[in-house]
Design a protein around this motif. Structure first.
Motif, short mmCIF file in Angstrom:
data_model
loop_
_atom_site.label_atom_id
_atom_site.label_comp_id
_atom_site.label_asym_id
_atom_site.label_seq_id
_atom_site.Cartn_x
_atom_site.Cartn_y
_atom_site.Cartn_z
N ARG A 1 0.84 -1.21 0.00
CA ARG A 1 0.00 0.00 0.00
C ARG A 1 0.87 1.25 0.00
O ARG A 1 0.64 2.19 -0.78
CB ARG A 1 -0.91 0.00 1.23
N LYS A 2 1.88 1.26 0.86
CA LYS A 2 2.76 2.43 0.92
C LYS A 2 3.46 2.65 -0.41
O LYS A 2 3.59 3.78 -0.89
CB LYS A 2 3.79 2.25 2.05
N TYR A 3 3.93 1.56 -1.00
CA TYR A 3 4.66 1.68 -2.26
C TYR A 3 3.74 2.18 -3.38
O TYR A 3 4.11 3.08 -4.16
CB TYR A 3 5.25 0.33 -2.64
N LYS A 4 2.50 1.62 -3.44
CA LYS A 4 1.56 2.05 -4.49
C LYS A 4 1.11 3.48 -4.28
O LYS A 4 0.91 4.24 -5.25
CB LYS A 4 0.37 1.10 -4.52
N ASP A 5 0.94 3.89 -3.02
CA ASP A 5 0.56 5.27 -2.74
C ASP A 5 1.63 6.23 -3.25
O ASP A 5 1.31 7.28 -3.83
CB ASP A 5 0.35 5.47 -1.23
N LEU A 6 2.89 5.87 -3.03
CA LEU A 6 3.98 6.72 -3.51
C LEU A 6 3.98 6.77 -5.03
O LEU A 6 4.18 7.84 -5.63
CB LEU A 6 5.32 6.19 -2.99
N GLN A 7 3.73 5.63 -5.67
CA GLN A 7 3.67 5.59 -7.13
C GLN A 7 2.53 6.46 -7.65
O GLN A 7 2.68 7.17 -8.65
CB GLN A 7 3.48 4.15 -7.62
N LYS A 8 1.37 6.41 -6.96
CA LYS A 8 0.23 7.23 -7.39
C LYS A 8 0.55 8.71 -7.30
O LYS A 8 0.22 9.49 -8.20
CB LYS A 8 -1.00 6.90 -6.53
N ARG A 9 1.19 9.09 -6.20
CA ARG A 9 1.55 10.50 -6.03
C ARG A 9 2.46 10.96 -7.17
O ARG A 9 2.25 12.03 -7.75
CB ARG A 9 2.25 10.71 -4.69
N ALA A 10 3.44 10.13 -7.45
CA ALA A 10 4.36 10.48 -8.53
C ALA A 10 3.64 10.50 -9.87
O ALA A 10 3.90 11.36 -10.72
CB ALA A 10 5.53 9.50 -8.56
N GLY A 11 2.71 9.53 -10.07
CA GLY A 11 1.97 9.46 -11.32
C GLY A 11 1.08 10.67 -11.56
O GLY A 11 0.83 11.07 -12.69
N LYS A 12 0.60 11.25 -10.47
CA LYS A 12 -0.25 12.45 -10.58
C LYS A 12 0.57 13.71 -10.79
O LYS A 12 0.02 14.79 -10.99
CB LYS A 12 -1.09 12.60 -9.31
N GLY A 13 1.87 13.57 -10.70
CA GLY A 13 2.72 14.74 -10.87
C GLY A 13 3.06 15.45 -9.58
O GLY A 13 3.66 16.54 -9.60
N GLU A 14 2.66 14.86 -8.42
CA GLU A 14 3.03 15.47 -7.14
C GLU A 14 4.54 15.35 -6.95
O GLU A 14 5.16 14.36 -7.34
CB GLU A 14 2.31 14.77 -5.98
N LEU A 15 5.12 16.35 -6.34
CA LEU A 15 6.56 16.34 -6.10
C LEU A 15 6.87 15.48 -4.87
O LEU A 15 6.30 15.67 -3.81
CB LEU A 15 7.08 17.76 -5.90
N VAL A 16 7.78 14.54 -5.04
CA VAL A 16 8.17 13.61 -3.98
C VAL A 16 9.62 13.90 -3.61
O VAL A 16 10.51 13.85 -4.46
CB VAL A 16 8.03 12.15 -4.46
N ASN A 17 9.86 14.22 -2.32
CA ASN A 17 11.23 14.51 -1.91
C ASN A 17 11.87 13.28 -1.26
O ASN A 17 11.25 12.23 -1.13
CB ASN A 17 11.29 15.74 -0.99
N PHE A 18 13.13 13.43 -0.84
CA PHE A 18 13.87 12.29 -0.31
C PHE A 18 13.28 11.76 0.99
O PHE A 18 13.29 10.56 1.26
CB PHE A 18 15.34 12.66 -0.12
N GLN A 19 12.75 12.65 1.83
CA GLN A 19 12.11 12.19 3.06
C GLN A 19 10.87 11.37 2.75
O GLN A 19 10.61 10.33 3.38
CB GLN A 19 11.75 13.40 3.95
#
Length: 1054
Positions: A73-91
């Motif tokens: 779930r955590k991994y897919k949530d991160l993928q979704k955020r990135a897929g939507k164009g949300e900016l993902v930082n190192f933290q």
């Protein structure tokens, strides 16, 4: 087809280094500056003197299921955020990681590492951070301007693209025009098992009729007969005799893997890499392989990888059988079928290809004689799994069917697949396995974790690793690797395109399936020297080696000739315990030996070996060359000579690590090599210029002293782009040897289209001296009782984290869990390389611990002080510092070292690149996080009760809050009683006047500050630098040189 891709090459129109740059290039081989120049990449990949950039399942427990679901779930949530164009930082990335190995360590091989499932480059450079958008806009504008300039330039000369496939090229160049037309030693033990007195009586009786040599042969034969009759059958329930070694293997990471996607995989230093750092294609040294015994330990088993090892998890991997008819988790596979554990010899069908390549370059890289091993493999029988999926032999009504297999890896030419006949798979006597253990431990990553196909008696290329899918078809598999690899073609086929090649690569008769008959001599070894007198004193000399056959056939006889093949001596065979399966199947290899009379041995001009199988067939005398270089099984020949001291010298045909075998490149190979160096433009490039071109957007290689712009090759390179990028911008002799070992003349032809010039003479000398220094360092490397090792990454555990200020934390790491390591092994001023594993490479940063300062302070832990470069709306922050901030307590990172060529020994004495130097006045110019090596020096000098060393420091930062260890520095200055004086310089002081009143300076470091606060360049003065590149190169170094300091004499970079 291998060359049907758009394999075009385009090179940049670079003018070469200017005549001034060439004249100004330092002589890298003079003094002590070979690897340690301020601002230039050293052997550890860092720039001395500079700080780094910013820094449903019946066998599954409910808790395991919940853990896995939460992780996904955590991994897919991160993928979704990135897929939507949300900016993902190192933290964000670190918070959403899951360590499956830590949750269920028993399901993973030893040394399995925690890997961050992301790439630093994606977070930092590929996401749409405002800073990246601005950079791309500038790059796009620059590209447009360059294109406009090209349009205005006259055409011709630079574009070397050739519209020719290999078949046409060979014909047009004439390369394909004609292609269609009484030494047995006296036995000491006899092999009879009787006591000495009985042996003597029996011997005397036999001596009445036979010579001593005949008696020896008779005993050999009697012993072997008795041994063969007494063979026991393997019931599949025995443990591997090297189980303990497999469970307690070295789990360090080789330094060569750090910058590759395989940065998380422990590998043995006893493996010889035949294709460079990546992907791993390696064999053990022949002596180490044989010495390990009849069952090969995991870390000495040869490895053949076509690409990066896929990062798979026991908890999540599912094996699809028959298009979804059966889906097996790894717990299903392990718990749902009766396990079988058997010894199987596995050999690459390219074993001994190095000999073939000396006759004529093939399409494959050079293997030595050790691409063969024998290990225990444990798993479920394939026929049982197929039956569970509903596959029954009688359902096919005699139709010819094939079982297909697919791996989870991602080679450059698509999925790695193969197939075997369904009848063969369902035959219970063939022991086809879906293996999940090797020598009673979970499969190592290099050998297919979590599950691989094992077809006993077949070549390694058919035993799919990282098995993901099994399905049945009515035709043979037509994937790239099944058709275009693992084939033996007629010698007249010399390319991989053209109609003849297409026909024969698809011809069923050319496929390599069952292994062929082979034998290799191990002792005497390559380049081994023997004193003739010593040999004669011992009466006999034992020649030893190994042999194998395929399809479960026994190697029934091994013979050795000492007279060039005129007569043959019978060798004794040694088998693993319980070598028989299913009545008459021999899946293992054998070792052999023969004791030769010393007098005959020292007179022998050669040693030839051959073996015989159950069909009474033997090996051919000479290699049978084929374009893929497969299945070389000619007699293994060693030739003897005497050296200048009169000692016997033995030469094997080909050696993995040097070119000192008796076989030399053929005349055809030599002529081809001579042609490769023609047509090189008259341009020269300095080391400084070459090192700039080290990315996928701008990729240069240096091979044989020539410079190649290979940027346009990356998208279509058959071996993938990672193999090229690993060597981009490097000046190393290894790059040449790696390329030469892999590529044939057509590859050289394509490479020649990319040539843009040559390296300068100084750069060429640098490469030679560097190769010499690296060889010496490797020779010195050995077992150590210290944690830090220069060529290995070892894990340390994060045990504590304390916040010192808003953006600075201290981190305590422990290595107390490793009883073999008694101390850290770090000198004052030296650094530790820290590594966090990521998908594409290890994220590495050098840090200098703030504790311990001396060896007496070492308590099995060490401490770092690290400033966190937080993310904001414009950028993702510093990768390493944010990962450390979010790393869970109890998790591990890897360390390597020590690095840095400067070590403080005490009382003003320094070791600088192996040379001791004495200074009483030490000046330091430090900036930001570059403070820490200087801080260690300050603390060490402060501990010297009678020391006379004085220190002057300039510490540059943006604001007061940015000063690392501010309080500790003030305390050190106060306690030193004037020996240590520290000046802080702020470029963005909030209240300049107040700051100056407190003794600080404002602005950027300049010549006036340096002359006012540091020691002048006198005989016993030295200055050390560590700070941001701009500050060091543009301000500090010029000012120091103008003042009289000389780099590499009294001016150095930490």
């Amino acid at each position: 087809m291998p060359w049907d891709k758009l394999n075009t090459t385009v090179v940049s129109n670079h003018p070469g280094s200017s005549s001034q740059d060439i004249a100004d290039e330092p002589d890298w081989t003079k003094g002590h500056n070979l690897q340690h120049r301020i601002g230039y990449r050293n052997a550890h990949g860092r720039n001395p003197g500079f700080t780094h950039d910013g820094d449903h399942d019946p066998f599954e427990k409910e808790e395991d299921r919940l853990f896995r679901e939460d992780a996904m779930r955590k991994y897919k949530d991160l993928q979704k955020r990135a897929g939507k164009g949300e900016l993902v930082n190192f933290q964000d990335v670190m918070r959403d990681q899951t360590d499956f190995h830590k949750h269920r360590p028993d399901c993973y091989p030893p040394g399995f590492r925690f890997v961050v499932a992301a790439r630093e480059d994606w977070v930092k450079n590929e996401e749409d951070w405002p800073a990246n958008i601005k950079r791309r806009q500038k790059e796009e504008q620059k590209k447009k301007e360059e294109e406009e300039q090209k349009k205005q330039q006259p055409q011709g000369g630079e574009n070397k693209q050739q519209d020719d496939d290999e078949d046409r090229w060979r014909r047009s160049s004439g390369k394909g025009a004609q292609k269609h037309h009484g030494a047995y030693g006296k036995s000491k033990d006899g092999g009879s098992g009787q006591n000495a007195a009985q042996q003597k009586t029996e011997y005397q009786k036999l001596r009445e009729r036979y010579s001593p040599e005949e008696i020896t042969l008779l005993r050999h034969l009697q012993h072997e007969k008795d041994q063969t009759i007494a063979f026991k059958q393997n019931d599949g329930k025995q443990d591997s005799p090297v189980k303990y070694e497999a469970e307690h293997k070295d789990t360090s990471i080789d330094i060569q893997d750090a910058m590759t996607p395989d940065n998380w995989i422990p590998r043995s230093g006893d493996l010889v890499r035949n294709t460079g750092p990546h992907p791993l294609n390696a064999e053990p040294r022949l002596e180490a392989l044989f010495r390990a015994g009849l069952i090969t330990p995991n870390d000495l088993h040869y490895v053949r990888n076509h690409a990066a090892v896929p990062r798979l998890f026991w908890d999540t991997h599912v094996l699809d059988v028959c298009d979804g008819a059966l889906k097996l988790s790894m717990d299903d596979l392990q718990g749902g079928f009766e396990p079988v554990n058997i010894a199987v010899a596995l050999a690459c069908d390219g074993n001994r290809r190095g000999e073939m390549n000396l006759i004529k370059k093939s399409k494959g890289f050079s293997w030595g004689p050790a691409a063969a091993s024998c290990a225990y493999w444990k798993g479920a029988l394939l026929w049982q799994v197929l039956e569970a999926a509903g596959v029954q032999r009688e359902n096919w009504n005699g139709q010819r069917k094939f079982v297909n297999f697919q791996g989870a890896d991602e080679p450059s030419e698509g999925k790695y697949e193969t197939c075997i006949p369904l009848d063969y798979a369902l035959d219970r006597g063939n022991d086809v396995l879906l293996a999940y253990e090797m020598n009673n431990t979970k499969l190592p990553a290099d050998h297919g974790f979590p599950v691989r196909l094992m077809i006993p008696g077949w070549v390694g290329g058919r035993c799919i690793k990282w098995l993901a899918k099994i399905w049945i078809t009515d035709h043979e598999n037509d994937s790239y690797y099944h058709i275009w690899d693992n084939r033996v073609l007629p010698p007249f086929i010399t390319e991989k395109d053209g109609e003849f090649a297409r026909t024969m690569f698809h011809h069923p008769s050319t496929a390599c399936n069952e292994q062929n008959l082979n034998s290799i001599i191990v002792h005497p070894g390559q380049a081994e020297k023997l004193d003739i007198v010593d040999v004669l004193k011992k009466d006999t000399y034992r020649v030893e080696g190994y042999a194998y056959d395929g399809a479960g056939h026994e190697v029934q006889r091994v013979e050795l000739s000492i007279d060039g093949g005129k007569t043959w001596l019978y060798c004794i065979r040694k088998f693993p315990d319980r070598p028989i399966r299913n009545g008459n199947k021999f899946w293992t290899w054998i070792h052999f030996y023969i004791d030769i009379d010393a007098a005959h041995f020292v007179r022998a001009e050669s040693l030839f070996v051959r073996c015989v199988n159950v069909f009474k067939n033997t090996q051919p005398e000479e290699p049978i060359w084929n374009t893929m270089g497969m299945m070389n099984n000619g007699w293994y020949k060693i030739f003897t000579d005497t050296d200048k001291d009169g000692k016997l010298l033995f030469r094997h045909p080909y050696h993995q690590e040097d070119s000192e075998g008796w076989m030399k490149p053929s005349t055809e190979n030599q002529l081809a090599a001579a042609k490769q160096d023609t047509g090189v433009p008259d341009k020269q490039f300095t080391r400084q210029e070459i090192e700039k071109h080290n990315s996928k957007e701008d990729c240069w290689l240096v091979i044989n002293g020539n410079v190649y712009d290979t940027t346009s090759v990356l998208p279509w390179h058959p071996g993938g782009s990672a193999t090229i990028l690993t060597n981009a911008g490097k000046l190393s002799m290894d790059v040449t040897s790696q390329f030469e070992s892999i590529h044939d003349d057509y590859a050289h032809k394509k490479l020649s289209e990319c040539v843009i010039g040559r390296v300068t003479e100084k750069a060429q000398r640098f490469m030679k001296e560097q190769a010499k220094a690296e060889a010496e360092q490797t020779a010195k490397a050995g077992p150590s009782d210290t944690l830090l090792q220069s060529r290995k990454w070892v894990p340390v555990e994060l045990v504590d984290r304390k916040k010192i200020s808003e953006d600075t934390s201290s981190y305590t790491f422990s290595y107390e869990g490793d009883p073999s390591k008694k101390k850290l092994g770090l000198g004052t001023c030296q650094h530790i390389q820290f590594g966090i594993h990521m998908r594409d490479k290890m994220l590495t940063r050098p840090y200098t611990p703030t504790r311990p300062i001396t060896e007496k302070d070492d308590d099995g832990t060490f401490e770092l002080t690290v400033k966190t470069y937080y993310p904001d709306e414009n950028q993702p922050g510093g990768a390493f510092s944010n990962f450390l901030l979010e790393l869970p307590i109890g998790e591990s990172v890897d360390v390597c070292g020590p690095t840095g060529e400067i070590e403080y020994l005490g009382n003003g004495k320094f070791d600088i690149e192996g040379q001791e130097r004495q200074f009483s006045k030490v000046s330091l110019v430090l900036g930001g996080s570059g403070l820490t090596p200087g801080y260690a020096l300050i603390k060490r000098i402060l501990k010297e009760e009678d020391g006379k060393t004085q220190v002057r420091v300039i510490d540059a930062n943006k604001t007061k809050d940015d000063i690392l260890l501010h309080q500790e520095l003030d305390e050190a200055e106060e306690q030193s009683q004037g020996k240590i004086k520290i000046t802080h310089v702020l470029s963005h002081a909030k209240d300049v006047e107040d700051w100056k009143q407190k003794g600080g300076l404002s602005g950027h470091v300049n010549a006036d500050m340096i002359k006012e606060k540091l020691f002048p360049p006198e005989e016993d003065s030295v200055v050390f630098l560590c700070g941001p590149p701009g500050m060091i190169q543009k301000a500090v170094l010029p000012a120091l040189k103008d003042w009289g300091y000389t780099e590499d004499e009294n001016c150095f970079g930490f």
